[in-house]
Enzyme design. Structure first.
Site, PDB file in Angstrom:
ATOM      1  CG  ASN A  86      71.633  90.369   6.111  1.00 41.45           C
ATOM      2  OD1 ASN A  86      70.804  90.714   5.242  1.00 41.45           O
ATOM      3  ND2 ASN A  86      71.330  90.559   7.441  1.00 41.45           N
ATOM      4  CB  VAL A  94      77.328  85.464   4.271  1.00 40.76           C
ATOM      5  CG1 VAL A  94      76.086  85.575   3.985  1.00 40.76           C
ATOM      6  CG2 VAL A  94      78.301  85.828   3.046  1.00 40.76           C
ATOM      7  CB  CYS A  95      75.262  87.594   9.136  1.00 41.94           C
ATOM      8  SG  CYS A  95      74.102  87.231  10.480  1.00 41.94           S
ATOM      9  CB  ILE A  96      72.557  83.788   5.672  1.00 44.30           C
ATOM     10  CG1 ILE A  96      71.251  83.302   5.100  1.00 44.30           C
ATOM     11  CG2 ILE A  96      73.597  82.628   5.332  1.00 44.30           C
ATOM     12  CD1 ILE A  96      71.445  83.299   3.659  1.00 44.30           C
ATOM     13  CG  MET A 130      76.856  90.299   9.862  1.00 42.76           C
ATOM     14  SD  MET A 130      78.131  88.969   9.072  1.00 42.76           S
ATOM     15  CE  MET A 130      79.585  89.226   9.882  1.00 42.76           C
TER      16      MET A 130
END
Length: 161
Positions: A86, A94-96, A130
């Site tokens: 991620n 950051v993919c959150i 990601m």
């Protein structure tokens, strides 16, 4: 912007002082500092959590906070290269969910983001990657290759000096 400054000053003081919020960050191996005394630019550091491929690594993240905070979420980028499903290998973004504007709400604070990132280090989400290579290795039943690659990045980029 004055509302954001006031909120950020209060938040930073909580994370930098001797109180419950600072204890929470210490418990997860995290600390924060301002970049050039700018309340809108922070560095966060994490010590890689035990039981993960990041154990013992030293990770620096840059948190950029918008002038309309807390109405909009900060952006967070790992400055330290990390192998994680991620986290973008190219720019450390950051993919959150918590950082997405349609999920964010103005009751959230920086500590919520820091805790979410800590839990993301422990529990990657390969469904929303990601880094596709990291996600594919993490999805395998035998995660040994995933952990080997994480450890390789820790040795190369996140080893404490």
């Amino acid at each position: 912007m004055s509302e954001a400054l006031s909120i950020l000053r209060d938040e930073f003081d909580k994370y930098d002082g001797d109180n419950e919020e600072n204890d929470i960050l210490a418990d997860i191996g995290c600390s924060v500092e301002l970049i050039d005394d700018n309340l809108f630019e922070w560095n966060a550091t994490y010590i890689g959590p035990d039981g993960t491929g990041y154990r013992g690594g030293f990770f620096v993240l840059k948190i950029s906070i918008p002038s309309n905070y807390p109405n909009s979420p900060p952006t967070v980028n790992f400055e330290t290269k990390i192998f994680h499903p991620n986290i973008s290998e190219s720019d450390g973004s950051v993919c959150i969910d918590i950082l997405k504007s349609y999920v964010w709400n103005k009751t959230k604070r920086i500590i919520d983001v820091l805790l979410a990132i800590y839990y993301l280090l422990i529990n990657p989400n390969p469904i929303s990657p990601m880094n596709g290579t990291a996600a594919e290795l993490f999805k395998k039943k035998d995660k040994s290759e995933y952990f080997r690659k994480c450890n390789e990045y820790v040795r190369k980029y996140a080893a404490p000096s």
